[in-house]
Scaffold this motif. Sequence first.
Motif, PDB file in Angstrom:
ATOM      1  N   CYS A 187       0.848  -1.176   0.000  1.00 14.01           N
ATOM      2  CA  CYS A 187       0.000   0.000   0.000  1.00 14.01           C
ATOM      3  C   CYS A 187       0.890   1.234   0.000  1.00 14.01           C
ATOM      4  N   ALA A 188       0.511   2.247  -0.763  1.00 10.66           N
ATOM      5  CA  ALA A 188       1.297   3.464  -0.848  1.00 10.66           C
ATOM      6  C   ALA A 188       0.411   4.693  -0.752  1.00 10.66           C
ATOM      7  N   ALA A 189       0.983   5.750  -0.233  1.00 11.06           N
ATOM      8  CA  ALA A 189       0.311   7.038  -0.136  1.00 11.06           C
ATOM      9  C   ALA A 189       1.123   8.090  -0.870  1.00 11.06           C
ATOM     10  N   SER A 190       0.422   9.047  -1.439  1.00  8.88           N
ATOM     11  CA  SER A 190       1.046  10.149  -2.149  1.00  8.88           C
ATOM     12  C   SER A 190       0.916  11.438  -1.359  1.00  8.88           C
ATOM     13  N   ARG A 191       1.832  12.362  -1.580  1.00  8.91           N
ATOM     14  CA  ARG A 191       1.697  13.701  -1.007  1.00  8.91           C
ATOM     15  C   ARG A 191       0.722  14.557  -1.806  1.00  8.91           C
ATOM     16  N   THR A 192       0.310  14.084  -2.971  1.00 11.01           N
ATOM     17  CA  THR A 192      -0.586  14.836  -3.834  1.00 11.01           C
ATOM     18  C   THR A 192      -1.870  14.069  -4.067  1.00 11.01           C
ATOM     19  N   ALA A 193      -2.812  14.717  -4.715  1.00  8.10           N
ATOM     20  CA  ALA A 193      -4.126  14.136  -4.937  1.00  8.10           C
ATOM     21  C   ALA A 193      -4.169  13.174  -6.110  1.00  8.10           C
ATOM     22  N   MET A 194      -3.214  13.260  -7.021  1.00  5.85           N
ATOM     23  CA  MET A 194      -3.238  12.487  -8.249  1.00  5.85           C
ATOM     24  C   MET A 194      -2.662  11.100  -8.054  1.00  5.85           C
ATOM     25  N   GLY A 195      -3.373  10.102  -8.559  1.00  6.46           N
ATOM     26  CA  GLY A 195      -2.924   8.732  -8.428  1.00  6.46           C
ATOM     27  C   GLY A 195      -2.277   8.158  -9.671  1.00  6.46           C
ATOM     28  N   PHE A 196      -2.362   8.838 -10.790  1.00  6.96           N
ATOM     29  CA  PHE A 196      -1.824   8.327 -12.042  1.00  6.96           C
ATOM     30  C   PHE A 196      -0.355   8.709 -12.153  1.00  6.96           C
ATOM     31  N   LYS A 197       0.500   7.880 -11.597  1.00  2.44           N
ATOM     32  CA  LYS A 197       1.931   8.117 -11.620  1.00  2.44           C
ATOM     33  C   LYS A 197       2.655   6.828 -11.266  1.00  2.44           C
ATOM     34  N   PRO A 198       3.930   6.714 -11.666  1.00  2.00           N
ATOM     35  CA  PRO A 198       4.671   5.478 -11.421  1.00  2.00           C
ATOM     36  C   PRO A 198       5.064   5.323  -9.954  1.00  2.00           C
ATOM     37  N   ALA A 199       5.511   4.126  -9.614  1.00  8.69           N
ATOM     38  CA  ALA A 199       5.840   3.809  -8.230  1.00  8.69           C
ATOM     39  C   ALA A 199       6.891   4.741  -7.650  1.00  8.69           C
ATOM     40  N   SER A 200       7.832   5.182  -8.483  1.00 13.68           N
ATOM     41  CA  SER A 200       8.920   6.024  -7.996  1.00 13.68           C
ATOM     42  C   SER A 200       8.463   7.375  -7.474  1.00 13.68           C
ATOM     43  N   LEU A 201       7.265   7.785  -7.815  1.00 10.71           N
ATOM     44  CA  LEU A 201       6.762   9.089  -7.407  1.00 10.71           C
ATOM     45  C   LEU A 201       5.805   9.018  -6.218  1.00 10.71           C
ATOM     46  N   TRP A 202       5.591   7.845  -5.689  1.00 12.46           N
ATOM     47  CA  TRP A 202       4.800   7.718  -4.464  1.00 12.46           C
ATOM     48  C   TRP A 202       5.695   7.925  -3.249  1.00 12.46           C
ATOM     49  N   ASP A 203       5.120   8.402  -2.169  1.00 11.96           N
ATOM     50  CA  ASP A 203       5.906   8.937  -1.065  1.00 11.96           C
ATOM     51  C   ASP A 203       6.020   8.054   0.172  1.00 11.96           C
ATOM     52  N   TYR A 204       4.956   7.409   0.550  1.00 11.83           N
ATOM     53  CA  TYR A 204       4.946   6.605   1.765  1.00 11.83           C
ATOM     54  C   TYR A 204       4.502   5.192   1.445  1.00 11.83           C
ATOM     55  N   TRP A 205       5.200   4.228   2.016  1.00  7.78           N
ATOM     56  CA  TRP A 205       4.974   2.828   1.688  1.00  7.78           C
ATOM     57  C   TRP A 205       4.793   1.964   2.921  1.00  7.78           C
ATOM     58  N   GLY A 206       3.907   1.000   2.807  1.00 13.80           N
ATOM     59  CA  GLY A 206       3.789  -0.011   3.830  1.00 13.80           C
ATOM     60  C   GLY A 206       4.853  -1.083   3.664  1.00 13.80           C
ATOM     61  N   ARG A 207       4.905  -1.993   4.605  1.00 14.16           N
ATOM     62  CA  ARG A 207       5.896  -3.063   4.590  1.00 14.16           C
ATOM     63  C   ARG A 207       5.540  -4.187   3.638  1.00 14.16           C
ATOM     64  N   GLY A 208       4.292  -4.297   3.262  1.00  9.96           N
ATOM     65  CA  GLY A 208       3.838  -5.334   2.358  1.00  9.96           C
ATOM     66  C   GLY A 208       3.115  -6.453   3.071  1.00  9.96           C
ATOM     67  N   THR A 209       2.233  -7.120   2.342  1.00 11.68           N
ATOM     68  CA  THR A 209       1.534  -8.290   2.841  1.00 11.68           C
ATOM     69  C   THR A 209       1.458  -9.306   1.711  1.00 11.68           C
ATOM     70  N   GLN A 210       1.749 -10.553   2.018  1.00 10.53           N
ATOM     71  CA  GLN A 210       1.901 -11.578   0.992  1.00 10.53           C
ATOM     72  C   GLN A 210       0.560 -12.174   0.585  1.00 10.53           C
ATOM     73  N   VAL A 211       0.347 -12.247  -0.726  1.00  9.22           N
ATOM     74  CA  VAL A 211      -0.804 -12.942  -1.292  1.00  9.22           C
ATOM     75  C   VAL A 211      -0.284 -14.060  -2.180  1.00  9.22           C
ATOM     76  N   THR A 212      -0.699 -15.267  -1.897  1.00 10.95           N
ATOM     77  CA  THR A 212      -0.294 -16.426  -2.683  1.00 10.95           C
ATOM     78  C   THR A 212      -1.535 -17.104  -3.236  1.00 10.95           C
ATOM     79  N   VAL A 213      -1.583 -17.253  -4.549  1.00 14.69           N
ATOM     80  CA  VAL A 213      -2.723 -17.865  -5.217  1.00 14.69           C
ATOM     81  C   VAL A 213      -2.275 -19.190  -5.812  1.00 14.69           C
ATOM     82  N   SER A 214      -2.890 -20.262  -5.385  1.00 15.60           N
ATOM     83  CA  SER A 214      -2.545 -21.590  -5.864  1.00 15.60           C
ATOM     84  C   SER A 214      -3.480 -22.006  -6.985  1.00 15.60           C
ATOM     85  N   SER A 215      -2.948 -22.811  -7.905  1.00 16.74           N
ATOM     86  CA  SER A 215      -3.733 -23.278  -9.043  1.00 16.74           C
ATOM     87  C   SER A 215      -4.492 -24.550  -8.742  1.00 16.74           C
TER      88      SER A 215
END
Length: 123
Positions: A95-123
């Motif tokens: 999950c990431a948060a931006s300092r601005t209102a616009m969401g259409f931008k690449p990952a490098s321009l996002w400002d705050y990040w969570g640690r991550g949570t794993q999702v595993t999908v089995s076939s």
Amino acid sequence: QVQVVESGGDSVQAGGSHRLTCTGSGFPFADVAMGWFRQAPGKEREGVSSISAGGSRIYAPSVKGRFTISRDNAKNTVYLQMNNLKPEDTGMYYCAASRTAMGFKPASLWDYWGRGTQVTVSS
């Protein structure tokens, strides 16, 4: 004080559904864009979906029609509802948060990040 925390990662059968949750604090949640990204081992982080402060949503082509992003500003929370999951959806979801209102931008321009949570999908 800025904090972004994801939760809800799990192991899920292909075709199933699941929901991820993210909470943010220490920034004006309602005034900024929020987004979800994912990363598989050995691959670069990719954008999954984002929602602007005004509620505009974008989705990666691979998840459009299956995933839904939403936000509850009263709870400083953003969700990612994932339906019809596929094995290729497997990865660490951030999950990431931006300092601005616009969401259409690449990952490098996002400002705050969570640690991550794993999702595993089995076939």
